[in-house]
Design a protein around this motif. Structure first.
Motif, PDB file in Angstrom:
ATOM      1  N   ILE A 159       9.089  23.287 -96.571  1.00 13.52           N
ATOM      2  CA  ILE A 159       7.714  23.381 -97.075  1.00 13.52           C
ATOM      3  C   ILE A 159       6.796  22.450 -96.284  1.00 13.52           C
ATOM      4  N   PHE A 160       7.288  21.247 -95.999  1.00  9.90           N
ATOM      5  CA  PHE A 160       6.486  20.263 -95.262  1.00  9.90           C
ATOM      6  C   PHE A 160       6.123  20.780 -93.867  1.00  9.90           C
ATOM      7  N   LYS A 161       7.102  21.312 -93.148  1.00 10.57           N
ATOM      8  CA  LYS A 161       6.845  21.793 -91.787  1.00 10.57           C
ATOM      9  C   LYS A 161       5.882  22.979 -91.791  1.00 10.57           C
ATOM     10  N   GLN A 162       6.064  23.894 -92.736  1.00  7.89           N
ATOM     11  CA  GLN A 162       5.166  25.041 -92.814  1.00  7.89           C
ATOM     12  C   GLN A 162       3.738  24.600 -93.132  1.00  7.89           C
ATOM     13  N   THR A 163       3.602  23.635 -94.043  1.00  5.68           N
ATOM     14  CA  THR A 163       2.269  23.149 -94.412  1.00  5.68           C
ATOM     15  C   THR A 163       1.610  22.423 -93.249  1.00  5.68           C
ATOM     16  N   LEU A 164       2.385  21.617 -92.538  1.00  4.21           N
ATOM     17  CA  LEU A 164       1.854  20.891 -91.383  1.00  4.21           C
ATOM     18  C   LEU A 164       1.385  21.863 -90.301  1.00  4.21           C
ATOM     19  N   ARG A 165       2.177  22.903 -90.059  1.00  4.51           N
ATOM     20  CA  ARG A 165       1.778  23.923 -89.077  1.00  4.51           C
ATOM     21  C   ARG A 165       0.490  24.614 -89.512  1.00  4.51           C
ATOM     22  N   HIS A 166       0.366  24.882 -90.796  1.00  5.24           N
ATOM     23  CA  HIS A 166      -0.827  25.569 -91.289  1.00  5.24           C
ATOM     24  C   HIS A 166      -2.062  24.673 -91.183  1.00  5.24           C
ATOM     25  N   LEU A 167      -1.907  23.374 -91.417  1.00  3.78           N
ATOM     26  CA  LEU A 167      -3.021  22.441 -91.242  1.00  3.78           C
ATOM     27  C   LEU A 167      -3.478  22.404 -89.792  1.00  3.78           C
ATOM     28  N   GLU A 168      -2.519  22.361 -88.872  1.00  6.65           N
ATOM     29  CA  GLU A 168      -2.854  22.344 -87.452  1.00  6.65           C
ATOM     30  C   GLU A 168      -3.526  23.647 -87.031  1.00  6.65           C
ATOM     31  N   LYS A 169      -3.033  24.755 -87.570  1.00 11.58           N
ATOM     32  CA  LYS A 169      -3.653  26.055 -87.272  1.00 11.58           C
ATOM     33  C   LYS A 169      -5.077  26.100 -87.804  1.00 11.58           C
ATOM     34  N   TRP A 170      -5.291  25.545 -88.995  1.00  6.72           N
ATOM     35  CA  TRP A 170      -6.630  25.526 -89.582  1.00  6.72           C
ATOM     36  C   TRP A 170      -7.579  24.727 -88.686  1.00  6.72           C
ATOM     37  N   LYS A 171      -7.123  23.601 -88.172  1.00  7.64           N
ATOM     38  CA  LYS A 171      -7.966  22.782 -87.306  1.00  7.64           C
ATOM     39  C   LYS A 171      -8.349  23.536 -86.034  1.00  7.64           C
ATOM     40  N   ILE A 172      -7.384  24.268 -85.464  1.00  2.00           N
ATOM     41  CA  ILE A 172      -7.657  25.033 -84.240  1.00  2.00           C
ATOM     42  C   ILE A 172      -8.690  26.123 -84.512  1.00  2.00           C
ATOM     43  N   ASN A 173      -8.543  26.813 -85.637  1.00  2.00           N
ATOM     44  CA  ASN A 173      -9.451  27.926 -85.960  1.00  2.00           C
ATOM     45  C   ASN A 173     -10.832  27.450 -86.387  1.00  2.00           C
ATOM     46  N   ASN A 174     -10.954  26.177 -86.761  1.00  4.28           N
ATOM     47  CA  ASN A 174     -12.236  25.663 -87.249  1.00  4.28           C
ATOM     48  C   ASN A 174     -12.667  24.423 -86.461  1.00  4.28           C
ATOM     49  N   GLN A 175     -12.400  24.432 -85.156  1.00  5.01           N
ATOM     50  CA  GLN A 175     -12.652  23.250 -84.350  1.00  5.01           C
ATOM     51  C   GLN A 175     -14.050  23.190 -83.740  1.00  5.01           C
ATOM     52  N   ASN A 176     -14.888  24.181 -84.025  1.00  5.69           N
ATOM     53  CA  ASN A 176     -16.251  24.188 -83.497  1.00  5.69           C
ATOM     54  C   ASN A 176     -17.100  23.158 -84.247  1.00  5.69           C
ATOM     55  N   ASP A 177     -17.382  22.042 -83.593  1.00  2.00           N
ATOM     56  CA  ASP A 177     -18.115  20.958 -84.253  1.00  2.00           C
ATOM     57  C   ASP A 177     -19.583  21.303 -84.500  1.00  2.00           C
ATOM     58  N   ASN A 178     -20.098  22.317 -83.813  1.00  2.00           N
ATOM     59  CA  ASN A 178     -21.507  22.669 -83.954  1.00  2.00           C
ATOM     60  C   ASN A 178     -21.782  23.552 -85.167  1.00  2.00           C
ATOM     61  N   THR A 179     -20.728  24.057 -85.782  1.00  2.00           N
ATOM     62  CA  THR A 179     -20.910  24.950 -86.929  1.00  2.00           C
ATOM     63  C   THR A 179     -21.104  24.127 -88.201  1.00  2.00           C
ATOM     64  N   SER A 180     -22.119  24.454 -88.945  1.00  2.00           N
ATOM     65  CA  SER A 180     -22.378  23.778 -90.225  1.00  2.00           C
ATOM     66  C   SER A 180     -22.719  24.823 -91.273  1.00  2.00           C
ATOM     67  N   LEU A 181     -22.632  24.400 -92.517  1.00  2.00           N
ATOM     68  CA  LEU A 181     -22.947  25.329 -93.599  1.00  2.00           C
ATOM     69  C   LEU A 181     -24.435  25.674 -93.598  1.00  2.00           C
ATOM     70  N   PRO A 182     -24.777  26.951 -93.711  1.00  2.00           N
ATOM     71  CA  PRO A 182     -26.194  27.321 -93.784  1.00  2.00           C
ATOM     72  C   PRO A 182     -26.796  26.905 -95.124  1.00  2.00           C
ATOM     73  N   ASP A 183     -28.101  26.838 -95.155  1.00  2.00           N
ATOM     74  CA  ASP A 183     -28.810  26.530 -96.400  1.00  2.00           C
ATOM     75  C   ASP A 183     -28.694  27.736 -97.335  1.00  2.00           C
ATOM     76  N   ARG A 184     -28.080  27.512 -98.501  1.00  2.00           N
ATOM     77  CA  ARG A 184     -27.796  28.626 -99.406  1.00  2.00           C
ATOM     78  C   ARG A 184     -28.701  28.607-100.650  1.00  2.00           C
ATOM     79  N   LYS A 185     -29.829  27.937-100.550  1.00  2.00           N
ATOM     80  CA  LYS A 185     -30.701  27.775-101.716  1.00  2.00           C
ATOM     81  C   LYS A 185     -31.182  29.124-102.261  1.00  2.00           C
ATOM     82  N   ASP A 186     -31.502  30.063-101.366  1.00  2.00           N
ATOM     83  CA  ASP A 186     -32.042  31.354-101.799  1.00  2.00           C
ATOM     84  C   ASP A 186     -31.002  32.474-101.788  1.00  2.00           C
ATOM     85  N   TRP A 187     -29.730  32.121-101.616  1.00  2.00           N
ATOM     86  CA  TRP A 187     -28.686  33.145-101.585  1.00  2.00           C
ATOM     87  C   TRP A 187     -28.412  33.643-103.011  1.00  2.00           C
TER      88      TRP A 187
END
Length: 441
Positions: A180-208
């Motif tokens: 379980i530990f190894k699978q979770t660690l791999r998934h965390l690393e995969k998440w970082k790779i897929n979301n590594q764009n530092d320029n992306t931020s949450l849009p303003d959702r006030k009127d959504w």
């Protein structure tokens, strides 16, 4: 048809994660192979091959029938015993570890392949027996088919030895935790790779505006690529307001979209069809499930019926490493469509604070009277502080949790020697990390 997409996705996940999925596929392949062998047995290339290996073939009809009958009976016994072993493992894992780990054990592909090979070999032998029963004068014994049946029987014996060895390792707590530990660690690393764009931020959702859930259940996944294309087609952005694994009911505000589409019921229905709800938790779906399963194993180990603090301490050490990986993961994620170079899906992630409380607070509660468990929790917090020393994103969260540990230790630990060990550990924590917490209890 579109409104049934979600149903078919859920059915697909149930099928591929079923213990019967791979055995069914392999058994069907063996059936097709047996039929093909009966058709090709007396073709010229195979007849030439049989002339070369004549010393290995069983030509007598009665002998062939006896060999196949013996193989079928033996393989059925082997299959029944192997399935029984699987049930024993699942029962033991549920009793000693946690019911949450069962989906991962049931879906283990290696065991399914072994069981599928058993079933396939039985089906192959049964097809051959049907052909050996023929009484035509011109009938010839399918000697090559019988040879292959014997080879399959020998392979089943080898697989049985592997199966026993594997199942004995699977039932061991350390091996389950490591997996379980190894699978979770791999998934965390995969998440970082897929979301590594530092320029992306949450849009303003006030009127959504909200899109409300139309079903009850645990939100587990979404078809990101197809959903992204659908959103681009309608010039929309979407935010998933809950984390994976959250239980939702009908009418729950599940999503937010960048403009009001409430009047377009067909589009709303199509968007919701890309989301899947089911109960089982697989560590490959989201890293939080791995955190939760390790935490549940630790809690189970601290129960009076199990009373295994050593396992709980090992689980805490693993969780501390996973939390260190989590420190630099933001509270949101996104999906970037590489084909269209667009980011139009955003989703909520577990915050470090929420994850720390959900996973470690129950361990603290159930282990508050065990000095070793409390010491290990303090050490885990110190290790997390070392990793977070540069940016201090989680300093206040860790500090609050250490204060909760101190409060429990003051109330439930009375032994002077235990208190001295905890005080020493707290002093080291304060000196090494500068965390502003009491240095004694």
């Amino acid at each position: 048809m579109k409104k049934y997409l979600g149903f078919f996705r859920e059915l697909y996940f149930k099928i591929i994660n079923s213990i019967a999925f791979y055995p069914s596929l392999i058994a069907s392949a063996f059936l097709a192979f047996a039929i093909a062998m009966m058709w090709a047995e007396y073709t010229k290339p195979l007849m030439d091959l049989k002339d070369q290996i004549d010393f290995l073939l069983v030509a007598d009809k009665e002998t062939a029938k006896s060999v196949l009958t013996t193989l079928v009976a033996s393989l059925i016994s082997l299959t029944v015993f192997s399935f029984s072993m699987v049930m024993v493992v699942l029962n033991t894992a549920s009793a000693n570890l946690s019911p949450r780990v069962l989906p991962g054990l049931v879906s283990k592909k290696a065991h399914q392949v072994v069981l599928g090979f058993y079933l396939g070999s039985i089906i192959y032998c049964l097809v051959l027996i049907i052909n050996v029963q023929k009484n035509e004068e011109t009938y010839r014994t399918p000697t090559l088919g019988v040879l292959l049946a014997m080879i399959f029987g020998i392979m089943c014996l080898a697989l049985f030895v592997y199966f026993i060895e594997s199942i004995s390792r699977t039932i061991q707590t350390d091996n389950v935790l490591n997996q379980i530990f190894k699978q979770t660690l791999r998934h965390l690393e995969k998440w970082k790779i897929n979301n590594q764009n530092d320029n992306t931020s949450l849009p303003d959702r006030k009127d959504w505006t909200y899109i409300y859930s139309t079903k009850n259940g645990y939100y587990k996944s979404m078809a990101e690529n197809r959903l992204s294309k659908l959103l681009q087609k309608h010039d929309l952005q979407l935010y998933v307001r809950v984390t994976k694994g959250t239980f939702t009911v009908k009418g729950f505000p599940l999503l937010s979209v960048s403009r009001d589409i409430s009047n377009d019921e067909e589009l709303v229905e199509e968007i919701l069809s890309h989301f899947t709800f089911y109960v089982e938790e697989y560590t490959t779906d989201h890293y939080s499930y791995g955190f939760r399963q390790i935490s549940q194993v630790a809690i189970k180990a601290l129960s009076p019926g199990i009373n295994d603090p050593g396992t709980a301490i090992r689980a805490i050490d693993m969780l501390s490493i996973l939390f260190i990986e989590k420190t630099n993961i933001p509270d949101f994620g996104f999906y970037h469509n590489e084909e269209e170079n667009i980011t139009n899906i955003f989703y909520k992630e577990y915050s470090f604070e929420d994850l720390l409380y959900e996973m470690l607070a129950p361990i603290r509660t159930y282990g508050h009277s065990d000095a070793l468990v409390m010491l290990n929790l303090i050490e885990a917090c110190k290790n997390m502080m070392y990793a977070d020393k540069l940016n201090e994103n989680c300093k206040h969260v860790i500090g609050a949790f250490v204060k909760a540990i101190i409060q429990d230790a003051e109330e439930y630990i009375s032994n002077i020697s235990d208190k001295e060990q905890i005080n020493q550990s707290l002093q080291n924590l304060v000196e090494d990390t500068g965390l502003e917490v009491p240095s004694s209890i």
